[in-house]
Design a protein around this motif. Structure first.
Motif, PDB file in Angstrom:
ATOM      1  N   THR A 180       0.833  -1.207   0.000  1.00 21.26           N
ATOM      2  CA  THR A 180       0.000   0.000   0.000  1.00 21.26           C
ATOM      3  C   THR A 180       0.865   1.254   0.000  1.00 21.26           C
ATOM      4  O   THR A 180       0.608   2.204  -0.744  1.00 21.26           O
TER       5      THR A 180
ATOM      6  N   THR B 223      -8.111   6.273  -3.890  1.00 25.58           N
ATOM      7  CA  THR B 223      -7.874   5.015  -3.180  1.00 25.58           C
ATOM      8  C   THR B 223      -8.885   3.938  -3.561  1.00 25.58           C
ATOM      9  O   THR B 223      -8.563   2.753  -3.528  1.00 25.58           O
ATOM     10  N   THR B 224     -10.072   4.344  -3.924  1.00 27.35           N
ATOM     11  CA  THR B 224     -11.086   3.355  -4.299  1.00 27.35           C
ATOM     12  C   THR B 224     -10.660   2.587  -5.545  1.00 27.35           C
ATOM     13  O   THR B 224     -10.781   1.354  -5.607  1.00 27.35           O
TER      14      THR B 224
ATOM     15  N   SER C  97      -7.622   2.113  -6.573  1.00 29.52           N
ATOM     16  CA  SER C  97      -6.486   1.257  -6.220  1.00 29.52           C
ATOM     17  C   SER C  97      -6.960  -0.003  -5.514  1.00 29.52           C
ATOM     18  O   SER C  97      -6.419  -1.091  -5.738  1.00 29.52           O
ATOM     19  N   LYS C  98      -7.955   0.119  -4.673  1.00 30.80           N
ATOM     20  CA  LYS C  98      -8.506  -1.049  -3.994  1.00 30.80           C
ATOM     21  C   LYS C  98      -9.127  -2.015  -4.986  1.00 30.80           C
ATOM     22  O   LYS C  98      -8.947  -3.241  -4.895  1.00 30.80           O
TER      23      LYS C  98
ATOM     24  N   PHE D 172      -4.121  -4.075  -1.159  1.00 31.71           N
ATOM     25  CA  PHE D 172      -4.165  -2.633  -0.921  1.00 31.71           C
ATOM     26  C   PHE D 172      -5.022  -2.351   0.300  1.00 31.71           C
ATOM     27  O   PHE D 172      -6.211  -2.687   0.333  1.00 31.71           O
TER      28      PHE D 172
ATOM     29  N   GLU E 265      -6.946   0.052   2.030  1.00 34.30           N
ATOM     30  CA  GLU E 265      -7.527   1.355   1.716  1.00 34.30           C
ATOM     31  C   GLU E 265      -7.625   2.249   2.935  1.00 34.30           C
ATOM     32  O   GLU E 265      -7.402   3.469   2.846  1.00 34.30           O
ATOM     33  N   SER E 266      -7.922   1.688   4.100  1.00 27.16           N
ATOM     34  CA  SER E 266      -8.052   2.529   5.297  1.00 27.16           C
ATOM     35  C   SER E 266      -6.718   3.162   5.677  1.00 27.16           C
ATOM     36  O   SER E 266      -6.670   4.286   6.192  1.00 27.16           O
TER      37      SER E 266
ATOM     38  N   ALA F 165      -4.284   3.965   3.423  1.00 24.49           N
ATOM     39  CA  ALA F 165      -4.046   5.010   2.427  1.00 24.49           C
ATOM     40  C   ALA F 165      -4.903   6.239   2.702  1.00 24.49           C
ATOM     41  O   ALA F 165      -4.427   7.379   2.630  1.00 24.49           O
ATOM     42  N   ARG F 166      -6.152   6.035   3.021  1.00 22.63           N
ATOM     43  CA  ARG F 166      -7.033   7.162   3.320  1.00 22.63           C
ATOM     44  C   ARG F 166      -6.551   7.922   4.553  1.00 22.63           C
ATOM     45  O   ARG F 166      -6.547   9.157   4.574  1.00 22.63           O
TER      46      ARG F 166
END
Length: 555
Positions: free
Chosen positions: A64, A307-308, A310-311, A318, A320-321, A323-324
């Motif tokens: 990530t 990020t969505t 990429s997920k 990945f 996502e939490s 990265a966000r």
């Protein structure tokens, strides 16, 4: 490896973590901290041992972070990249002190021929936000973002003049939990504590450390300045003075002149260096009084919406939490030093509930602080600099360029190089390069010099100076690249483009070289030039990130 913080230890055990905290974000921040403490490079196995996380978790976190451009996976190692500097840059930009006062510190360092630093308080420690370091054989190795224990520094004594009883209690707790300062990788650890029956007095007891620090704090309160007489290690001395916030009168930061005892014994610092330091501090405080508010720029929006995608592309690899959550930190900036939850959600494009959980997690980790009043505006804390800033704050342009040159050489199957113009403008000096496995290839070692006018690298740099009117330089200036065909050596062709700093000045050039039998001139322009320009863009992006608050040497 430095000891884990209490927060990280609790996160590892699952104890003491707030119910709303984002677990993957806690673990991802821990990985970045361990990488920073290790100098920017660790293997996944070493990260597994340092963090206590499962190997699969380490792999997902590093994948990530690689997607975010914060690390790269280099063979068997995980390596911090200049992209991670955007986190520390967000804090330094929001703080504004480096931008407003850094030039004064640089001038003072030049006048005294000594290293000068600016530091802010970080709980019961001090953290550097600016360094103007002399380049000599005996030089200070502190970096922007390094954290030092307050009691072992001159700035710490000045900050402690404003401590409350709660601050002193927190300091005593830290000292009791970590008497050797193992949580401060930037300083040598203290000696092992003496046994209870040892009466030799060779090792400082907790009571002796507190008494000595309290005495120095009292002297700093009385004198308005402080001296570090080899508190960190033998030979290192410093004198410090506070720079006060004109609005509150409190210490905004501390300016220090750092030297060693062979140049200035500690007893001589007040007479030799303090008067000029105080003059510089007065000028800094005047700058703070007259500084205009930051010019408002366009408000960021949708910083985390990528990020969505990429997920969806990478699936479970990945996080996502994570990265966000890290993207939330980049919502802050020079004209956005304090943000409400609503503004953070708007800037990132995240739902309010998601932004709220990320902010609460960062508050738990000590990366943001919330104002006590109802709107709970959030601000970044100096601890954001823990996330990779120190090992990258002393980088050089060749180090920034090397991975990009390797990627370019692999992509085009031709050698690539970086060079700078010598002071007199007559030669270029090679500073980095990447070769290929071909039998017939260009091999010019780093450090080699060649005539500037006969090379593509030299021509593209000379063209930027505007000093010469030679046709080939005018052509290079108009095209934005230089193409040299067998002028330096028979059979050698090369094409080069400039690498520009934040002001737009060409500070280096990058090229690809080939043999005339392999590629025509048209092929060099049609196929090599686009890849070369993309590489120059990548190097420039890293240079701009790294040089926003630090000086990046070109050699």
């Amino acid at each position: 490896m430095p000891a884990m913080t209490a927060v990280e230890a609790g996160a590892r055990a699952g104890a003491g973590v707030p119910a709303e905290a984002v677990g993957p974000l806690v673990r991802g921040v821990g990985v970045l901290r361990r990488l920073a403490e290790a100098g920017g490079t660790l293997s996944p196995s070493a990260l597994e041992r340092a963090t206590g996380l499962a190997r699969s978790t380490v792999d997902r976190i590093t994948a990530t972070l690689a997607r975010m451009g914060y690390v790269r996976l280099d063979g068997r190692d995980v390596v911090l990249t200049p992209g991670v500097l955007e986190l520390g840059n967000a804090y330094l930009a929001a703080l504004r002190l480096p931008a407003l006062l850094g030039a004064r510190a640089d001038t003072l360092a030049d006048e005294l021929d000594e290293s000068v630093s600016l530091a802010v308080a970080d709980r019961d420690g001090i953290r550097f936000i600016h360094q103007a370091t002399r380049r000599r054989a005996l030089s200070v190795s502190f970096r922007i973002g390094d954290l030092l224990p307050a009691e072992r520094t001159a700035p710490g004594a000045l900050f402690a003049t404003e401590w409350t009883e709660r601050d002193w209690a927190r300091w005593r707790t830290r000292r009791a939990e970590d008497p050797r300062d193992t949580a401060f990788p930037a300083v040598p650890p203290r000696p092992e504590p003496a046994p209870a029956h040892d009466t030799t007095g060779t090792t400082d007891t907790a009571a002796a450390v507190e008494a000595a620090f309290a005495d120095r704090v009292g002297a700093a309160r009385r004198d308005g300045w402080a001296v570090d007489d080899q508190l960190i290690e033998p030979g290192l001395v410093a004198v410090s003075a506070p720079v006060r916030d004109p609005r509150t009168g409190r210490v905004a930061c501390v300016a220090s002149v750092v030297s060693h005892t062979s140049r200035h014994p500690a007893a001589e610092l007040p007479a030799a260096l303090l008067p000029r330091l105080r003059t510089a501090v007065a000028a800094m405080e005047a700058d703070l009084r007259t500084a205009p508010p930051p010019e408002p720029g366009p408000a960021p929006a949708g910083l985390a919406t990528w990020t969505t995608a990429s997920k969806q592309e990478l699936g479970r690899d990945f996080v996502e939490s994570l990265a966000r959550g890290l993207t939330v930190l980049t919502a802050f900036g020079e004209d956005r030093p304090a943000l409400s939850l609503t503004n953070v959600a708007r800037a990132t494009g995240l739902p309010r509930a998601t932004a709220r959980r990320a902010l609460l997690t960062h508050e738990y980790l000590g990366l943001v602080a919330a104002a006590p009043h109802e709107d709970r505006a959030f601000t970044l804390t100096p601890r954001v600099l823990d996330l990779g800033f120190p090992p990258l704050s002393r980088t050089t342009l060749p180090r920034l360029a090397e991975p990009h040159l390797r990627a370019l050489a692999d992509r085009v199957a031709e050698p690539a190089a970086l060079a700078v113009l010598t002071t007199d403008g007559t030669e270029i000096q090679y500073t980095a390069g990447a070769g290929t496995g071909g039998v017939l290839t260009v091999r010019i070692p780093v450090g080699a010099r060649l005539p500037a006018a006969a090379t593509s690298l030299g021509r593209v740099l000379l063209a930027d100076t505007g000093a010469a009117a030679a046709p080939e330089l005018a052509e290079a200036r108009a095209r934005g690249y230089a193409l040299v065909d067998e002028e330096l050596e028979s059979g050698l062709r090369s094409v080069a483009v400039p690498v520009r700093d934040r002001t737009g000045r060409a500070v280096a050039a990058v090229n690809v070289a080939t043999h005339a039998a392999r590629r025509s001139l048209e092929d060099c322009v049609e196929h090599l030039l686009p890849a070369l320009r993309a590489t120059a863009d990548d190097i420039q992006r890293d240079l701009h990130r790294a040089s926003r608050f630090t000086k990046v040497p070109t050699t």
